[in-house]
Design an enzyme around this catalytic site. Structure first.
Site, PDB file in Angstrom:
ATOM      1  N   GLY A  99      14.242 -13.812  83.369  1.00 11.59           N
ATOM      2  CA  GLY A  99      13.590 -12.886  82.444  1.00 11.59           C
ATOM      3  C   GLY A  99      14.516 -11.897  81.755  1.00 11.59           C
ATOM      4  O   GLY A  99      14.068 -10.819  81.361  1.00 11.59           O
ATOM      5  N   ASN A 149      15.704 -12.256  78.816  1.00 11.38           N
ATOM      6  CA  ASN A 149      15.208 -12.152  77.434  1.00 11.38           C
ATOM      7  C   ASN A 149      13.945 -11.296  77.365  1.00 11.38           C
ATOM      8  O   ASN A 149      13.749 -10.555  76.404  1.00 11.38           O
ATOM      9  CB  ASN A 149      14.960 -13.546  76.842  1.00 11.38           C
ATOM     10  CG  ASN A 149      16.244 -14.161  76.331  1.00 11.38           C
ATOM     11  OD1 ASN A 149      16.793 -13.715  75.315  1.00 11.38           O
ATOM     12  ND2 ASN A 149      16.761 -15.144  77.049  1.00 11.38           N
ATOM     13  N   MET A 205      10.070 -22.877  80.496  1.00  8.71           N
ATOM     14  CA  MET A 205      10.637 -24.224  80.586  1.00  8.71           C
ATOM     15  C   MET A 205       9.610 -25.361  80.503  1.00  8.71           C
ATOM     16  O   MET A 205       9.906 -26.477  80.893  1.00  8.71           O
ATOM     17  CB  MET A 205      11.451 -24.346  81.884  1.00  8.71           C
ATOM     18  CG  MET A 205      12.585 -23.359  81.969  1.00  8.71           C
ATOM     19  SD  MET A 205      13.705 -23.438  80.531  1.00  8.71           S
ATOM     20  CE  MET A 205      14.960 -22.250  81.024  1.00  8.71           C
ATOM     21  N   ILE A 231       7.111 -27.683  78.006  1.00  7.20           N
ATOM     22  CA  ILE A 231       6.757 -28.017  76.625  1.00  7.20           C
ATOM     23  C   ILE A 231       5.232 -28.171  76.594  1.00  7.20           C
ATOM     24  O   ILE A 231       4.688 -29.130  77.154  1.00  7.20           O
ATOM     25  CB  ILE A 231       7.451 -29.325  76.187  1.00  7.20           C
ATOM     26  CG1 ILE A 231       8.967 -29.183  76.329  1.00  7.20           C
ATOM     27  CG2 ILE A 231       7.069 -29.684  74.751  1.00  7.20           C
ATOM     28  CD1 ILE A 231       9.714 -30.504  76.290  1.00  7.20           C
ATOM     29  N   ASN A 241      10.379 -19.428  70.157  1.00  7.94           N
ATOM     30  CA  ASN A 241      11.173 -19.793  71.324  1.00  7.94           C
ATOM     31  C   ASN A 241      12.625 -19.396  71.079  1.00  7.94           C
ATOM     32  O   ASN A 241      13.095 -19.485  69.946  1.00  7.94           O
ATOM     33  CB  ASN A 241      11.099 -21.315  71.525  1.00  7.94           C
ATOM     34  CG  ASN A 241      11.981 -21.810  72.661  1.00  7.94           C
ATOM     35  OD1 ASN A 241      11.982 -21.238  73.760  1.00  7.94           O
ATOM     36  ND2 ASN A 241      12.745 -22.863  72.410  1.00  7.94           N
ATOM     37  N   HIS A 301      16.378 -20.548  72.007  1.00 12.32           N
ATOM     38  CA  HIS A 301      17.112 -21.687  72.566  1.00 12.32           C
ATOM     39  C   HIS A 301      18.606 -21.343  72.600  1.00 12.32           C
ATOM     40  O   HIS A 301      19.141 -20.838  71.604  1.00 12.32           O
ATOM     41  CB  HIS A 301      16.866 -22.941  71.714  1.00 12.32           C
ATOM     42  CG  HIS A 301      17.534 -24.143  72.294  1.00 12.32           C
ATOM     43  ND1 HIS A 301      17.050 -24.781  73.406  1.00 12.32           N
ATOM     44  CD2 HIS A 301      18.685 -24.776  71.959  1.00 12.32           C
ATOM     45  CE1 HIS A 301      17.863 -25.781  73.722  1.00 12.32           C
ATOM     46  NE2 HIS A 301      18.866 -25.795  72.858  1.00 12.32           N
ATOM     47  N   THR A 319       6.667 -25.818  67.680  1.00 11.26           N
ATOM     48  CA  THR A 319       5.734 -26.844  67.209  1.00 11.26           C
ATOM     49  C   THR A 319       5.610 -27.877  68.338  1.00 11.26           C
ATOM     50  O   THR A 319       6.300 -27.755  69.351  1.00 11.26           O
ATOM     51  CB  THR A 319       6.256 -27.528  65.924  1.00 11.26           C
ATOM     52  OG1 THR A 319       7.558 -28.053  66.197  1.00 11.26           O
ATOM     53  CG2 THR A 319       6.333 -26.555  64.759  1.00 11.26           C
ATOM     54  N   GLN A 377      25.672 -11.785  73.419  1.00 11.48           N
ATOM     55  CA  GLN A 377      26.046 -11.631  72.001  1.00 11.48           C
ATOM     56  C   GLN A 377      24.974 -12.140  71.037  1.00 11.48           C
ATOM     57  O   GLN A 377      24.953 -11.740  69.883  1.00 11.48           O
ATOM     58  CB  GLN A 377      27.363 -12.355  71.714  1.00 11.48           C
ATOM     59  CG  GLN A 377      28.538 -11.735  72.458  1.00 11.48           C
ATOM     60  CD  GLN A 377      29.867 -12.382  72.089  1.00 11.48           C
ATOM     61  OE1 GLN A 377      29.969 -13.172  71.170  1.00 11.48           O
ATOM     62  NE2 GLN A 377      30.908 -12.045  72.836  1.00 11.48           N
ATOM     63  N   GLU A 406      21.310 -14.082  72.147  1.00  4.64           N
ATOM     64  CA  GLU A 406      19.884 -14.157  72.503  1.00  4.64           C
ATOM     65  C   GLU A 406      19.197 -12.796  72.577  1.00  4.64           C
ATOM     66  O   GLU A 406      18.124 -12.598  72.005  1.00  4.64           O
ATOM     67  CB  GLU A 406      19.694 -14.866  73.847  1.00  4.64           C
ATOM     68  CG  GLU A 406      20.111 -16.308  73.824  1.00  4.64           C
ATOM     69  CD  GLU A 406      19.822 -17.010  75.139  1.00  4.64           C
ATOM     70  OE1 GLU A 406      18.707 -16.893  75.655  1.00  4.64           O
ATOM     71  OE2 GLU A 406      20.723 -17.686  75.654  1.00  4.64           O
TER      72      GLU A 406
HETATM   73  C1  GAR Z   1      17.958 -18.447  78.308  1.00  6.17           C
HETATM   74  O1  GAR Z   1      19.316 -18.749  78.082  1.00  6.17           O
HETATM   75  C2  GAR Z   1      17.092 -19.189  77.310  1.00  6.17           C
HETATM   76  O2  GAR Z   1      17.658 -19.308  76.041  1.00  6.17           O
HETATM   77  C3  GAR Z   1      17.004 -20.538  77.968  1.00  6.17           C
HETATM   78  O3  GAR Z   1      16.875 -20.281  79.335  1.00  6.17           O
HETATM   79  C4  GAR Z   1      17.488 -19.005  79.645  1.00  6.17           C
HETATM   80  C5  GAR Z   1      16.453 -18.133  80.303  1.00  6.17           C
HETATM   81  O4  GAR Z   1      16.998 -16.932  80.720  1.00  6.17           O
HETATM   82  N1  GAR Z   1      15.901 -21.302  77.438  1.00  6.17           N
HETATM   83  C6  GAR Z   1      15.935 -22.614  77.294  1.00  6.17           C
HETATM   84  O5  GAR Z   1      16.874 -23.294  77.648  1.00  6.17           O
HETATM   85  C7  GAR Z   1      14.703 -23.211  76.651  1.00  6.17           C
HETATM   86  N2  GAR Z   1      14.970 -24.541  76.184  1.00  6.17           N
HETATM   87  P1  GAR Z   1      16.092 -15.649  81.022  1.00  6.17           P
HETATM   88  O6  GAR Z   1      14.973 -16.097  81.954  1.00  6.17           O
HETATM   89  O7  GAR Z   1      17.057 -14.711  81.735  1.00  6.17           O
HETATM   90  O8  GAR Z   1      15.596 -15.110  79.737  1.00  6.17           O
END
Ligand code: GAR
Length: 210
Positions: A15, A17, A94, A96, A111, A113, A150, A182, A184
């Site tokens: 978490g 993000n 994670m 879809i 989302n 990525h 989508t 840097q 996300e």
């Molecule tokens: C992040 O790097 C995110 O971009 C990626 O998982 C991580 C989650 O970190 N997401 C994917 O790969 C989706 N395809 P977080 O739980 O610390 O935010």
């Protein structure tokens, strides 16, 4: 007129993000967005703790309790409607989800990525695996992308992207961390604010910022 948008965040793991979104909201940088609920697909997702510590409502819909993604999607759709979600954010989520969910929230789900789409994306590319593949290929830059969700995995209109340098001695972990720091954690709150403030136009599969 009250323009506030209910932002529901979906998460599966650490978490960070979600934390970036909470921090942006606390700094007044989430535009009309207000994080009203965090829904996790795993009971031990640390994202739930982050939400609770910040007084945000939490719910869980455990992915491994379901054999069928369609039934999971149906139940997720019911939760999102119950929460009166205006904007939905996949923040390290994670699963879809099926077409029914995407159809119910067209251009309202985003989302993040951890690569420059269309590189290193699609089914099977998630979390550290993305960075493992980028290092295997020897790319000199990677980065992050925020895009609309989508039914096709990682294929929705791109909203924001940022490139990040890859270093010779990177491991998947160091590259992941640099891309988070840097790219996300900056891009995701910015994209959510733009969406909540209705500043994103989608035309013919491309986005334009008003
Ligand atoms: C992040 O790097 C995110 O971009 C990626 O998982 C991580 C989650 O970190 N997401 C994917 O790969 C989706 N395809 P977080 O739980 O610390 O935010």
């Amino acid at each position: 007129m009250n323009n506030t948008k209910n932002v529901v965040v979906l998460a599966s793991g650490g978490g960070t993000n979600l934390q970036a979104l909470i921090d942006a909201q606390n700094r007044g940088e989430l535009g009309c967005g207000r994080i009203t609920c965090v829904i996790a697909s795993k009971a031990d997702a640390y994202a739930l703790t982050r939400a609770r510590e910040n007084g945000i409502k939490t719910r869980t819909l455990i992915r491994k309790d379901y054999t069928d993604v369609d039934k999971y999607s149906e139940d997720m759709l019911a939760l999102l409607l119950e929460e009166k979600a205006d904007v939905i954010v996949y923040a390290g989520f994670m699963t879809i989800l099926g077409e029914s969910v995407c159809d119910a929230f067209p251009n309202k789900m985003v989302n993040v990525h951890p690569a420059l789409i269309p590189s290193f994306c699609g089914k099977g590319y998630y979390g550290l695996r993305v960075h493992e593949e980028a290092l295997k290929k020897g790319v000199k830059v990677s980065g992050a992308t925020v895009h609309f969700v989508t039914a096709e995995c990682d294929a929705g209109p791109i909203i924001l992207q940022k490139a990040v340098e890859v270093l010779d001695d990177d491991t998947p972990e160091t590259l992941q961390r640099r891309i988070m720091e840097q790219a996300e954690w900056k891009l995701l709150p910015k994209a959510v604010a733009l969406l909540c403030d209705e500043k994103i136009v989608v035309e013919n599969g491309k986005t334009y910022i008003k």
